[in-house]
Structure formats: C-alpha cells, structure tokens
Write an enzyme that holds these catalytic residues in place. Structure first.
Site: not given
Ligand code: NAD
Ligand code: UFG
Length: 337
Positions: A34, A81, A125-126, A149, A153, A294
């Site tokens: 949470l 997720f 993620s792309a 980040y 991934k 970016g």
C-alpha cells in the site's frame, strides 16, 4: 480457472487487471504494501465484480512473509506489478529504486522457485528501448536506458531471461507497456498520483478539475506532427485484458518472451489535450515550456507480436481513454478514499 498472485494488485494497472481476472473466474490473491495505493481499492474491486480478492499487506522485500503467502495458497502463476515507477524520483534516489525494484523482485523470484511456481508475467516498460532509432518499435530493437527506473526494468528482464536459461521449466512473459492512461468505465478505479503529476493525463485531469492552472507542454520543437512529443497511449482496461491473454499463454507454454503492449498509434501532447478537452467539454489552457530533460520525440509500438502470439490487440481509442479518465477524475477528486 487458475489462482493468480498479483503483486502490486492495489495499484493503477494491477487493480484493473484483478477486475478482469475475477471477471473470468480466476482466483486472485493480492500482495501489496500500500505504498502507492489504498486499501479501499479492494472494496472498489468488489463493487465492480462482486468478489473481494484475498489480500496480504506484505512488502516484497520481506522474504519470510512472501514464503508464507506461497505456503498458505496453491498459486499457479504470478503477475508482478509491485515496484516504484517515477522516472525523476529514480534519478534522485537510485538506491531506493534498485532496492525495491531489483532486490524486491529477486525475493519474489526466489520465493516462487522455492514454492515451485514458475510462471510469471512481469511489468516491463517501453522505456527499455531508450531513444529508438525508428518507429514503430519492435521487440527486437536494441535496449538501453537513461535513468535508474528504466535500468531496473532492463535488469529484471535480464534476470528473468537468465532464470529461464538455468531452468527451462519457467514460463516468463516480459510485457513492455507503452503509456497506460484512462480508467475503469465505472469510475471506481483509476490513477491518482500523489503531489504534482509527472505524467500527461493526470496533469491534464487536474487542470480540468481546477487543481492546476494550465498544462505545461514540454517543448514544441520536436520533429513531430505539431512539434510536441508523440506517445502510444493505451487504455488501462486494454492493458489489463492484455495481461489476461498473457497469463493464459504463459500457463500453456514454457519459455521467455518480450511483448509490446500498445495500440500502435501515436498521439501528440496537443492532440491528447484536444481529445481531453472534447471529453470534458471545456478548454484546457496550456503554455509551451522548454523541453523536459530525458524526453524523446516519438514512441509507439509495433503490435504485431502481441496480436500473433497472444491474439490480443487494443480496442479503445483516445476519445474513450480521455472520457474514462475524466469520469474517474470527476468522481474521485481526492483519489480513491
Ligand atoms: P502503481 O504505483 O499504481 O502500482 C504499484 C503497486 O505496487 C502499488 O500499489 C504499490 O503500493 C505497490 N508496491 C510498490 N512497492 C512495493 C513493495 N515493495 N511491496 C509490495 N507492494 C509494493 O503503478 P502502476 O502504474 O500500476 O504500475 C504497475 C507496474 O507497471 C510497475 O512495475 C510499473 O513500473 C510498470 N509500468 C507502469 C507504467 C505506467 O505508466 N503506469 C508504464 C510502464 C510500466
Ligand atoms: N508532457 C507534457 N506535460 C506534462 C507531462 C507530460 O507536455 O505535464 C509530455 C511529455 O513531454 C511527453 C508526453 O507528454 O511528450 C508523455 O509524458 P508522460 O510523462 O506522460 O510519459 P512518458 O512517455 O514520458 O513516460 C511514460 C512513463 C514512464 C515510462 C515511459 C516509457 O511515465 O514510466 O512512459 O514507457 F518509462
């Protein structure tokens, strides 16, 4: 019917995916600490589906607690997720990002291996395509990242590929999402970022509800249709349905696959602003600002692989996405509470 453990299942994409899993009579078990979601999401899922998913308030960094979840339930597969997702924040606090998104994920993969659960769908993620040399982007394009980040991934993808090399019993789908937006039709589930939104849609929604004065458009000198950045926005319910196809595929095959989940269409910032203005029946004031560091000019998916392998393609268009985002924003001015 299968029993699916959904980490981060109270979050934006996770909650929509739980709804679609339950609609198809799968058993859903959510693990979420949470950190970026509300316990009230469970009641919202029940309101939509009639079923309140089993819930563990557990941090994936807590290995013992994860082991207990696997010991107490007969889990067939995992959709993972849980993680932190703010690009800018990841630059400021990289170790926090690496710890949560890499150490947390390794804990989960170890707990899975121990419990002999070897089917996983991972939220990539792309962003792993960096600044692509051309569009549409295919899964075999070179990978690179420009922020911690994105690196989390990319590393997770590599870790899972190595896991498969070590043990061919695994079934691993690495889903590379493009830009998820929109909300559940009911207006009960959607995205409510804390503080000033970084992403385009939540920001526009806050301009529409009067929380922010105007949209800041990050640059209009890109080589695009109107100079503003172009992205492949995908309705979160389409994305959730993509996970259903992915988990069904993963349960029936072994191996590791990377798959783009996008619509294959690109929209500029100004086109999205106009679509939202149409849905909300109001003007969205905006100002052109300098480029955001970016950012890339254009990013949209080649969706052939998702179509061929999973039999999935997106159904909703940009007007549906804006309509549903606006419906959610109006009904939940302070988020899900
Ligand atoms: P979200 O923040 O709404 O959901 C993530 C959930 O994970 C939250 O409920 C949070 O409380 C939980 N969580 C975070 N760390 C945890 C931990 N250590 N233990 C247990 N729970 C934890 O994010 P989202 O938009 O639903 O994204 C879901 C996944 O998809 C993330 O991995 C994200 O990186 C990825 N993704 C999102 C986007 C996007 O634009 N939303 C794009 C590409 C990929
Ligand atoms: N934009 C604005 N003003 C804003 C916010 C965004 O003009 O207030 C523009 C951006 O410059 C970009 C477009 O709107 O051209 C989309 O920006 P978002 O921040 O919504 O999305 P990004 O494509 O930058 O990033 C998203 C996710 C990342 C993910 C990346 C690639 O937020 O997590 O897609 O999948 F890594």
């Amino acid at each position: 019917m299968a029993t699916i453990l959904v980490t981060g299942g109270c979050g934006y994409i996770g909650s929509h995916t739980c709804v679609e899993l339950i609609n198809l009579h799968h058993d859903v078990i959510i693990v979420d600490n949470l950190y970026n979601s509300s316990i009230k999401v469970l009641d919202r899922i029940k309101e939509i589906t009639g079923v309140k998913p089993k819930f563990y308030q557990v941090d994936i960094l807590d290995r013992a607690a994860l082991d207990q979840v696997f010991a107490e339930n007969k889990i067939d597969a995992v959709i993972h997720f849980a993680g932190y997702k703010a690009v800018g924040e990841s630059v400021a606090i990289p170790l926090t990002y690496y710890k949560n998104n890499i150490s947390g994920s390794i804990n989960l993969y170890e707990a899975m291996a121990k419990a002999n659960v070897k089917t996983i769908v991972f939220s990539s993620s792309a962003t792993v395509y960096g600044d692509p040399a051309s569009v549409p982007i295919k899964e075999d394009f070179p990978l690179s990242t420009t922020n911690p980040y994105g690196t989390t991934k990319l590393y997770n993808e590599q870790i899972l590929k190595d896991v498969y090399v070590s043990d061919a019993e695994w079934s691993i789908l690495l889903l590379r999402y493009f830009n998820p937006i929109g909300a559940h039709k009911s207006g009960l589930l959607g995205e409510t970022p804390n503080g000033i939104p970084n992403n385009l849609l939540p920001y526009i929604a806050q301009v529409a509800t009067g929380k922010r004065e105007f949209l800041r458009v990050w640059g209009n000198d890109y080589d695009t249709v109107d100079g503003t950045g172009v992205r492949d926005y995908i309705h979160v319910v389409d994305l959730a349905l993509g996970h259903i196809k992915a988990i069904e595929y993963a349960l029936g095959h072994k191996g590791v696959e990377c798959i783009n989940l996008g619509t294959g269409n690109g929209y500029s910032v100004l086109q999205v602003k106009d679509a939202f203005a149409k849905a909300a029946k109001m003007e969205i004031p905006y100002q052109i600002m300098d480029r955001r560091p970016g950012d890339i000019a254009t990013c949209y998916a080649d969706t052939t692989k998702a179509k061929e392998l999973l039999g999935w393609s997106a159904r909703y268009d940009i007007d549906d996405m804006c309509q549903d985002a606006w419906n959610f924003a109006q009904k939940n001015p302070n988020g899900i509470e």
